[in-house]
Structure formats: C-alpha cells, structure tokens
Design a protein around this motif. Structure first.
Motif, PDB file in Angstrom:
ATOM      1  N   ASP A  45      13.227  12.567   5.725  1.00 58.54           N
ATOM      2  CA  ASP A  45      12.716  11.745   4.626  1.00 58.54           C
ATOM      3  C   ASP A  45      11.197  11.829   4.651  1.00 58.54           C
ATOM      4  N   MET A  56       0.882  -1.172   0.000  1.00 57.22           N
ATOM      5  CA  MET A  56       0.000   0.000   0.000  1.00 57.22           C
ATOM      6  C   MET A  56       0.917   1.218   0.000  1.00 57.22           C
ATOM      7  N   PHE A  57       1.116   1.817  -1.165  1.00 55.69           N
ATOM      8  CA  PHE A  57       2.098   2.893  -1.277  1.00 55.69           C
ATOM      9  C   PHE A  57       1.516   4.221  -0.806  1.00 55.69           C
ATOM     10  N   GLY A 115      15.701   1.034   7.845  1.00 52.38           N
ATOM     11  CA  GLY A 115      17.021   0.752   7.275  1.00 52.38           C
ATOM     12  C   GLY A 115      17.663   1.977   6.626  1.00 52.38           C
ATOM     13  N   THR A 116      16.858   2.737   5.916  1.00 50.58           N
ATOM     14  CA  THR A 116      17.385   3.914   5.219  1.00 50.58           C
ATOM     15  C   THR A 116      17.861   4.967   6.221  1.00 50.58           C
ATOM     16  N   ILE A 141      17.137  12.726   2.355  1.00 51.79           N
ATOM     17  CA  ILE A 141      17.364  11.428   1.724  1.00 51.79           C
ATOM     18  C   ILE A 141      16.658  11.363   0.370  1.00 51.79           C
ATOM     19  N   LEU A 170       9.140   9.142   4.566  1.00 53.54           N
ATOM     20  CA  LEU A 170       8.484   8.011   5.233  1.00 53.54           C
ATOM     21  C   LEU A 170       9.517   7.083   5.848  1.00 53.54           C
ATOM     22  N   THR A 186      11.002   0.214   7.489  1.00 51.73           N
ATOM     23  CA  THR A 186      11.811  -0.655   8.354  1.00 51.73           C
ATOM     24  C   THR A 186      12.880   0.111   9.137  1.00 51.73           C
TER      25      THR A 186
HETATM   26  P1  5GP Z   1      12.858   1.842   5.100  1.00 48.73           P
HETATM   27  O1  5GP Z   1      14.322   1.918   4.810  1.00 48.73           O
HETATM   28  O2  5GP Z   1      12.479   2.579   6.355  1.00 48.73           O
HETATM   29  O3  5GP Z   1      12.340   0.435   5.068  1.00 48.73           O
HETATM   30  O4  5GP Z   1      12.098   2.529   3.897  1.00 48.73           O
HETATM   31  C1  5GP Z   1      11.993   3.929   3.821  1.00 48.73           C
HETATM   32  C2  5GP Z   1      12.373   4.414   2.450  1.00 48.73           C
HETATM   33  O5  5GP Z   1      11.565   3.804   1.458  1.00 48.73           O
HETATM   34  C3  5GP Z   1      12.156   5.900   2.353  1.00 48.73           C
HETATM   35  O6  5GP Z   1      13.227   6.510   1.647  1.00 48.73           O
HETATM   36  C4  5GP Z   1      10.828   6.043   1.635  1.00 48.73           C
HETATM   37  O7  5GP Z   1      10.833   7.150   0.755  1.00 48.73           O
HETATM   38  C5  5GP Z   1      10.676   4.737   0.867  1.00 48.73           C
HETATM   39  N1  5GP Z   1       9.319   4.157   0.990  1.00 48.73           N
HETATM   40  C6  5GP Z   1       8.995   2.911   1.387  1.00 48.73           C
HETATM   41  N2  5GP Z   1       7.665   2.717   1.361  1.00 48.73           N
HETATM   42  C7  5GP Z   1       7.124   3.865   0.939  1.00 48.73           C
HETATM   43  C8  5GP Z   1       5.760   4.293   0.723  1.00 48.73           C
HETATM   44  O8  5GP Z   1       4.756   3.607   0.917  1.00 48.73           O
HETATM   45  N3  5GP Z   1       5.602   5.577   0.298  1.00 48.73           N
HETATM   46  C9  5GP Z   1       6.661   6.394   0.088  1.00 48.73           C
HETATM   47  N4  5GP Z   1       6.401   7.651  -0.322  1.00 48.73           N
HETATM   48  N5  5GP Z   1       7.940   6.022   0.289  1.00 48.73           N
HETATM   49  C10 5GP Z   1       8.176   4.768   0.707  1.00 48.73           C
END
Ligand code: 5GP
Length: 175
Positions: free
Chosen positions: A122, A23-24, A129-130, A59, A124, A127
């Motif tokens: 950022d 679900m984006f 990780g970013t 980011i 969102l 997890t």
């Molecule tokens: P994480 O590293 O926390 O798993 O993923 C976060 C990164 O993935 C962020 O840079 C974010 O922009 C992107 N991301 C992951 N899922 C989504 C989403 O549903 N919507 C948006 N806009 N970005 C997402």
C-alpha cells in the motif's frame, strides 16, 4: 540509502484534506518525478527479488500504483484487494474498523492458493487497520504473508503494532 531523501521530498503534504486537521500525504507528486518513482519501485524490488514471493497483493487504490511494477519485476502475480462490490467474480471479504464505522475488503476466490507466499503493498500505513484486514484475508485462505510494504508510515499512530507477527517495511517515516 541516498535515494530515500529524494523520495521523501517528492511526496507533497496537503493540510486539511480530506477534512480539517488531517495532513494528507500525497504520493501523486512522487509519480511525477520519474527518478524518485523508479527508485521507489527499485528499492522494493531489491528487497523482495529472490524471496520466493508468488503474490503481490495491492490495496485499493494506491496499492494498485506501486504493486504491479513490483510484481512484474520479481516474477509474481498481482492480486487486487478491493473495496466492496467492485470485483465481478466470487469474493471473500474481511471487515475492518475505521475511525467512524466499518469498511470491507474483498479478494477474488481462486486468485491465490494455500501455501503461496505474499507481499502486501500500500502507499501508506496509518492505524494499520487496512493492512491487518489484508493479512487476515490472505491468511484465511492459507497464504503466508511474508511482509507488508508501504512507501510511508505515520509512525505516531503505531499501526505496526496491529500487524501481529507480520513484518512491516517502509521507505519514509512521517511522525
Ligand atoms: P490505516 O488503515 O492504516 O489507518 O490507513 C491506511 C489507508 O488509508 C491506506 O490505504 C492509505 O492509502 C490511506 N491513507 C490514510 N491517510 C493517508 C494519507 O495521508 N495519504 C495517503 N496517500 N493515504 C492515506
């Protein structure tokens, strides 16, 4: 804060993007709503002005949308944290794991100095990780990461727990 529900409802959810079952959370519809977009920036600026933050690290890619207006308003510089092989100068990089495989984040050498105080932005956190890679990158060069800030937290994924001692501030929670 009465501004938050309007920000939340300006974010569109697109099912099955980029793959089935996801679900984006699409922030591009928030950018179309001038009131909700400026309220988003204002909420961050209200929190971070006067905190002696000299660096806003954004980011790629959506941290590049929210970071610069915040940086200008609080009197900090903006530093892009980019995907590999995008920055033209000398870089330092940090690897991090994705659901499948690995990715890398890069920052220009010389963009920040040891002892500076940074805010990481950022759109969102999922997890975590970013954000955790961005924290490691800045801490490696002696920068203190005051806080990470995102518009949206997918709290079910517990990304917050991967950030160690660095606080996370978000406007909207999405289970
Ligand atoms: P994480 O590293 O926390 O798993 O993923 C976060 C990164 O993935 C962020 O840079 C974010 O922009 C992107 N991301 C992951 N899922 C989504 C989403 O549903 N919507 C948006 N806009 N970005 C997402």
């Amino acid at each position: 804060d009465p501004r938050i529900p309007k920000i939340s409802s300006a974010i569109r959810v697109i099912p099955n993007f980029p793959k089935p079952g996801i679900m984006f959370q699409d922030i591009t519809t928030l950018l179309l709503d001038t009131k909700a977009f400026s309220d988003t920036i204002d909420l961050f600026v209200e929190r971070y002005k006067g905190q002696n933050i000299s660096v806003v690290a954004g980011i790629e890619a959506r941290g590049f949308i929210f970071g610069p207006p915040i940086a200008l308003a609080i009197g900090a510089k903006f530093v892009p944290m980019r995907k590999p092989n995008k920055l033209p100068g000398e870089v330092i990089s940090e690897e991090y794991s994705l659901e499948y495989g690995k990715d890398k984040m890069e920052m220009h050498v010389g963009a920040v100095q040891a002892g500076e105080r940074a805010l990481i932005i950022d759109d969102l956190v999922a997890t975590g990780g970013t954000l955790s890679a961005a924290i490691r990158l800045l801490e490696r060069v002696g920068v203190h990461v005051v806080e990470c800030a995102c518009v949206i937290e997918l709290s079910g994924l517990k990304g917050r727990e991967r950030l160690g001692d660095t606080p996370l501030f978000v406007l909207v929670n999405s289970a």
